[in-house]
Design an enzyme around this catalytic site. Sequence first.
Site, PDB file in Angstrom:
ATOM      1  CG  HIS A  90      -3.896  -1.439  -1.551  1.00 46.21           C
ATOM      2  ND1 HIS A  90      -4.986  -2.209  -1.880  1.00 46.21           N
ATOM      3  CD2 HIS A  90      -4.299  -0.619  -0.563  1.00 46.21           C
ATOM      4  CE1 HIS A  90      -6.008  -1.869  -1.126  1.00 46.21           C
ATOM      5  NE2 HIS A  90      -5.624  -0.897  -0.306  1.00 46.21           N
ATOM      6  CG  ASP A 118      -5.119   2.604   0.672  1.00 48.57           C
ATOM      7  OD1 ASP A 118      -6.078   1.820   0.686  1.00 48.57           O
ATOM      8  OD2 ASP A 118      -3.957   2.287   0.998  1.00 48.57           O
ATOM      9  CG  MET A 122     -11.305   3.464   1.835  1.00 44.87           C
ATOM     10  SD  MET A 122      -9.751   3.412   2.734  1.00 44.87           S
ATOM     11  CE  MET A 122      -8.613   3.499   1.361  1.00 44.87           C
ATOM     12  CG  ASP A 132      -6.292  -2.609   3.195  1.00 43.15           C
ATOM     13  OD1 ASP A 132      -5.221  -2.370   3.782  1.00 43.15           O
ATOM     14  OD2 ASP A 132      -6.890  -1.780   2.475  1.00 43.15           O
ATOM     15  CB  SER A 153      -0.909   0.013   1.230  1.00 41.63           C
ATOM     16  OG  SER A 153      -1.496   1.296   1.355  1.00 41.63           O
ATOM     17  CG  MET A 212      -8.231   7.413   2.136  1.00 40.96           C
ATOM     18  SD  MET A 212      -7.401   7.433   3.719  1.00 40.96           S
ATOM     19  CE  MET A 212      -6.599   5.827   3.690  1.00 40.96           C
ATOM     20  CG  HIS A 258      -9.264   0.294  -0.581  1.00 40.57           C
ATOM     21  ND1 HIS A 258      -8.685   0.106   0.666  1.00 40.57           N
ATOM     22  CD2 HIS A 258     -10.610   0.257  -0.367  1.00 40.57           C
ATOM     23  CE1 HIS A 258      -9.637  -0.015   1.571  1.00 40.57           C
ATOM     24  NE2 HIS A 258     -10.811   0.084   0.976  1.00 40.57           N
ATOM     25  CG  MET A 273     -11.832  -2.456   5.043  1.00 45.27           C
ATOM     26  SD  MET A 273     -10.273  -2.159   4.182  1.00 45.27           S
ATOM     27  CE  MET A 273      -9.304  -1.313   5.439  1.00 45.27           C
TER      28      MET A 273
HETATM   29  C1  DX5 Z   1      -6.338   1.844   5.476  1.00 47.87           C
HETATM   30  C2  DX5 Z   1      -5.945   1.488   4.074  1.00 47.87           C
HETATM   31  C3  DX5 Z   1      -4.826   0.529   4.003  1.00 47.87           C
HETATM   32  C4  DX5 Z   1      -3.560   0.965   4.698  1.00 47.87           C
HETATM   33  C5  DX5 Z   1      -3.082  -0.228   5.419  1.00 47.87           C
HETATM   34  O1  DX5 Z   1      -7.553   2.446   5.484  1.00 47.87           O
HETATM   35  O2  DX5 Z   1      -7.023   0.935   3.350  1.00 47.87           O
HETATM   36  O3  DX5 Z   1      -4.570   0.073   2.689  1.00 47.87           O
HETATM   37  O4  DX5 Z   1      -2.552   1.436   3.843  1.00 47.87           O
HETATM   38  O5  DX5 Z   1      -1.992   0.126   6.181  1.00 47.87           O
HETATM   39  P1  DX5 Z   1      -1.302  -0.858   7.199  1.00 47.87           P
HETATM   40  O6  DX5 Z   1      -0.832  -2.063   6.405  1.00 47.87           O
HETATM   41  O7  DX5 Z   1      -0.197  -0.045   7.731  1.00 47.87           O
HETATM   42  O8  DX5 Z   1      -2.317  -1.241   8.244  1.00 47.87           O
HETATM   43 ZN    ZN Z   2      -6.535  -0.036   1.391  1.00 47.39          ZN
END
Ligand code: DX5
Ligand code: ZN
Length: 224
Positions: free
Chosen positions: A32, A34, A67, A174, A7, A36, A65, A136
């Site tokens: 990956h 993310d 969010m 994740d 990620s 947000m 991903h 998650m």
């Molecule tokens: C959190 C993200 C993850 C995040 C995971 O909301 O969706 O992808 O990067 O990070 P770690 O592996 O540090 O928990």
């Molecule tokens: Zn993620």
Amino acid sequence: MIKISPSLLSADFARIADQIGEVERAGADYLHLDVMDGRFVPNLTWGPKIIGDLRKLSPLCFDTHLMIVEPERYVDDFRKAGADIITFHYEATVHVQRLLVHVKSLGAKAGISLNPATPVSMLQDVIGDLDLILIMSVNPGFGGQSFIPNALKRVREARALIDEYNPSCELEIDGGVGRQNIADVVAAGVDVVVMGSSIFGAPNPGTELRALRELAEPATAYAN
Ligand code: DX5
Ligand code: ZN
């Protein structure tokens, strides 16, 4: 063989080309990404522009991903930017099945992610339309959070759903995965492991990725 999806949330964006190169050379399967929006989760990251720029740096599968609320407003833009897998949250949109079909019509793989409090059984009636389920194992929004142990039970439930109704669907986890629990999540039946802080928080992300894979591989023998 287990897939590893580093990620970039925990990567150093001032050195992003180097960081991507390191995990790519170490055998990362996906990257990956993310996304947000500060509404679905209490944090902000990046949009299609950054993903389009990153696309020029790597041929790896972009595991995106989302969010964000109302992901249907943005999936076309993310696909155009180069997303290969587009995963949105079950909790973020009303017409889940319509969006799955739409994402696939764009030529991307379609995934649904579930927050820790959303029952896995909510996917029962869309399992046939899914390319990926993302469980998650933290409440989404931040890297470096602690793994919620109940996620292992949820992985086993999702594994059973996939095995019965759609064996080609991938199962991804994740949040909070690292050396201490990667064997457990693999033994519970995941196909793809996302890891942010455990890879990019290490002095050498590539070396760490290889070490994590070595810990994961023996556990595949016990999966399911
Ligand atoms: C959190 C993200 C993850 C995040 C995971 O909301 O969706 O992808 O990067 O990070 P770690 O592996 O540090 O928990
Ligand atoms: Zn993620």
